[in-house]
Design an enzyme around this catalytic site. Sequence first.
Site, PDB file in Angstrom:
ATOM      1  CB  SER A   1      36.491  50.259  29.803  1.00 39.73           C
ATOM      2  OG  SER A   1      35.222  49.714  30.271  1.00 39.73           O
TER       3      SER A   1
ATOM      4  CB  THR B   1      45.371  52.654  36.416  1.00 41.88           C
ATOM      5  OG1 THR B   1      44.819  52.795  34.999  1.00 41.88           O
ATOM      6  CG2 THR B   1      46.464  53.531  37.042  1.00 41.88           C
TER       7      THR B   1
ATOM      8  CG  ASP C   1      43.824  40.524  17.746  1.00 41.18           C
ATOM      9  OD1 ASP C   1      43.895  41.648  18.387  1.00 41.18           O
ATOM     10  OD2 ASP C   1      43.867  39.155  18.271  1.00 41.18           O
TER      11      ASP C   1
ATOM     12  CE  LYS D   1      26.244  66.950  76.519  1.00 36.90           C
ATOM     13  NZ  LYS D   1      24.955  65.723  76.577  1.00 36.90           N
TER      14      LYS D   1
ATOM     15  CB  SER E   1      30.488  67.811  70.637  1.00 36.60           C
ATOM     16  OG  SER E   1      31.014  67.553  71.750  1.00 36.60           O
TER      17      SER E   1
END
Length: 633
Positions: A36, A115, A172, A478, A546
Amino acid sequence: MSDVIYKTDDLIASDIDTYLQTHQHKSLLRFITCGSVDDGKSTLIGRLLYDSKMIFEDQLASLEADSKKMGTQGQDIDFALLVDGLAAEREQGITIDVAYRFFATEKRKFIVADTPGHEQYTRNMVTGASTADLAVILIDARKGVLVQTRRHSYLAHLIGIRNIVLAVNKMDLIDYDQAQYDAIVADYTAFARSIGITEFTAMPISGFKGDNITTLSPNMPWYMGKPLIEHLETVELDVTAAQGQPFRMAVQWVNRPNLDFRGFSGQIATGTLKSGDAIRVLPSGKTSTISRIVTQDGDLAEAVAGQSVTLCFADEVDCSRGDVISIADNPPQVANQFEATVVWMADEPMIPGRAYWLKLGTQLVSATVQAPKYQVNVNTMEHLAAKTFDLNAIGVAEIATDKPIVFEPYADNHALGGFILIDKITNGTVAAGMLNFSLRRAQNVHWQTVDITRDMHANLKNQKPAVLWFTGLSGSGKSTIANLVEKKLHHMNRHTFLLDGDNVRHGLNKDLGFAEADRIENIRRVGEVAKLMTEAGLIVITAFISPFRAEREMVRAMVPDGEFIEIFVDTPLADAEARDVKGLYKKARSGQLKNFTGIDSPYEAPANPEIRIDTTTMTPDAAADLIVERLLG
């Protein structure tokens, strides 16, 4: 371990040569640190670099100065600054990218990936873990097991990392309390078992103070295990296991420096190969024997997993980049439909049915992902219903490729089971995945050989098949132009068929709506019908909005090169809306019609159409004449 921190001015060529010779024959361990936010991943890596004497003197001076600027108290060094090199990371105090670092000890070389901890950067964690042999899962001793601890552990296990270190950090800060440490380990053990992690190594550490990093700490005499660096030096790698598997090598390139030599180069993924062994080339299934195993240092009698070699065959066998060479009597599978586990890595959600590039090793094919079977809740391992995958989602879905690929389940072979998905338009990586198994229907459905070919159909009609794909906004014209084109071709005795968007939705696609996924499926089905009609030798004319480039390119890939002719009927939105013959724009503006192209759904204009019709300067009849001339010219 060396006692010297190298001085930049003193590192001359002879020092570099000595250093390289010292380390070149050591084994290499790749590992990641994850967990984390603010669990101390960067600090731990900085400590490892510092303790292994992998810091130049000028770097150390800069580090000490930066530590003072960042407010580190006393003589302590903020080791995280060695890794968090991005300005944004320093300002926010977080790591937002994968930082790779190299260091070495007397026993082994290491590449470590730091990471990110934030959930939104889970994709970065997957990137770092994809090549790792070991994962160090850090837990802040004050906080215990958190959501990201579970997420990263699940991902590490999913990706196939079997060596896991549970490093309970910042001991610690809890006064090295053994009871609190034991409780964290017990909590993690219960979770680990629930996701299939049966073994891991737990250790209490402090990256900041150095406890149990290179030597056992006197602050925790109750800990009887190894310090972290000793564990990293001695953990067994998977190389031996890979060498014990059947031989597999993906062909990266065909090596043909002259007419007297032809070999196939790549890195051996698994297994062992000897000169004279019988091999099989997949997916073709052609067989031969190995005549030579060639390397830069000379021919080998035997090669093993991890080596890069060039293989020469005793016979002239067709083999190219993307093919897989295997041992003849135990080849991998070949299929085109799979169940896969997917980790979605793109900001844009996955679109079911959309075609992506699937890259598996050196193989690159077009693939579609179906709606997820389920998505995984990494906290509860519950399988959730989902219609798509959003950023960082993990789930299972079915994938189909446009041609068979060579594979093995990821659990058996990472090299032939792990893949990435690439957006065809942006070329960005959108997902990583693992193939689980091929679907039975992929094995039961085969191509039936027919005697009458597509060329024979076309020759009978005395024409060349083609797909005239009209695209443009609703109301652009079209259908009008497409109808005129078919009439002109009909008068010229050409064999045609017109597929109109509205007409198709009355039958073949009447079950589809207008959501993005439905529009993609609408175009896919039309593309498959158009492909079948070209097989019959027809000139197919389609008139569909489309709106997405990816789907138009998907249809283009279905037919042979040169047979797909994209015709962009380029009409400004204002002009198309002014016509509004069907009243659709009016409904869309009033909110009665959702997902309408040009209003609340995008239209992606073609970048390089074969034909562009500017309806502001050209009449429909002139446009039809131009298209027929281009088609038959």
